[in-house]
Scaffold this motif. Structure first.
Motif, PDB file in Angstrom:
ATOM      1  N   SER A  88    -102.712 -50.373  75.201  1.00 21.44           N
ATOM      2  CA  SER A  88    -102.612 -48.921  75.072  1.00 21.44           C
ATOM      3  C   SER A  88    -101.163 -48.516  74.851  1.00 21.44           C
TER       4      SER A  88
ATOM      5  N   PHE B 127    -107.460 -47.028  80.228  1.00 16.89           N
ATOM      6  CA  PHE B 127    -107.423 -48.286  79.480  1.00 16.89           C
ATOM      7  C   PHE B 127    -107.540 -49.490  80.413  1.00 16.89           C
TER       8      PHE B 127
ATOM      9  N   ARG C  71    -107.155 -54.954  77.415  1.00 17.63           N
ATOM     10  CA  ARG C  71    -106.999 -53.781  76.563  1.00 17.63           C
ATOM     11  C   ARG C  71    -105.509 -53.512  76.366  1.00 17.63           C
TER      12      ARG C  71
END
Length: 205
Positions: A174, A181, A172
């Motif tokens: 962020s 996250f 992920r």
């Protein structure tokens, strides 16, 4: 075209043997072809644009000045020394190249701490004792996150890696460093790999 951010190139150089170029480029905002073009220019400087060649030459001088002055000179002092040596280089160029090389002057005052541990929080036991190998898939996942500079600013990237295959199974990106996250990267890995219940999967962070 503008060159990719050096920090991202260095990150790919460091991790490519473990994860491969393409999986990392899927996470970072760099096309594999862009990374390979950059690598080609490094091995054959004659193919690099004139600005890149100029940057490389000035970078050598900047490094020498910084080392000769006990690695304490900042942008302003390095820039002034370049002028004394007859090199007409813009101060912003010196700042850009020093930032690219990770060179900084000594700053008086307190050091900024970016990570502050909460000693009152419970600390989980290390179940793998730094042995990051697995006999089969979905028995040991390793997780971490880092920050990477991009043209739009810093982004944080979380990875979950299967220790058996040494491949990214969840990730992920962020704009802020928060627990959510990182957990989202784990959720993605669980959704995609669907490890069997009772398999004894260890998630080491």
């Amino acid at each position: 075209a503008r060159p990719p951010v050096p920090e991202m190139i260095a990150f790919i150089d460091e991790q490519r043997a473990v994860h491969g170029v393409e999986p990392i480029c899927k996470v970072l905002p760099i096309a594999p072809s862009t990374y390979r073009a950059h690598a080609t220019r490094r091995t054959d400087p004659s193919k690099a644009p004139a600005r890149w060649r100029s940057d490389a030459e000035v970078s050598v001088v900047i490094r020498r000045i910084w080392d000769e002055n006990f690695q304490v000179y900042g942008v302003r002092k390095v820039w002034r020394q370049l002028r004394r040596e007859g090199l007409a280089v813009a101060r912003c160029t010196v700042a850009r190249l020093m930032r690219r090389m990770g060179l900084k002057g000594v700053t008086r005052g307190k050091t900024v701490r970016t990570t502050i541990s909460d000693r009152s929080a419970p600390c989980p036991l290390d179940r793998v004792n730094r042995q990051f190998r697995a006999p089969r898939p979905n028995t040991l996942w390793l997780a971490d996150f880092t920050y990477v500079a991009t043209w739009q600013g810093f982004v944080y990237v979380a990875f979950v890696i299967d220790a058996f295959a040494r491949r990214i199974v969840g990730w992920r990106v962020s704009g802020t460093a928060h627990a959510g996250f990182v957990l989202d990267a784990l959720e993605q890995a669980l959704h995609d790999r669907r490890p069997a219940k009772g398999s004894g999967l260890i998630h080491h962070s």
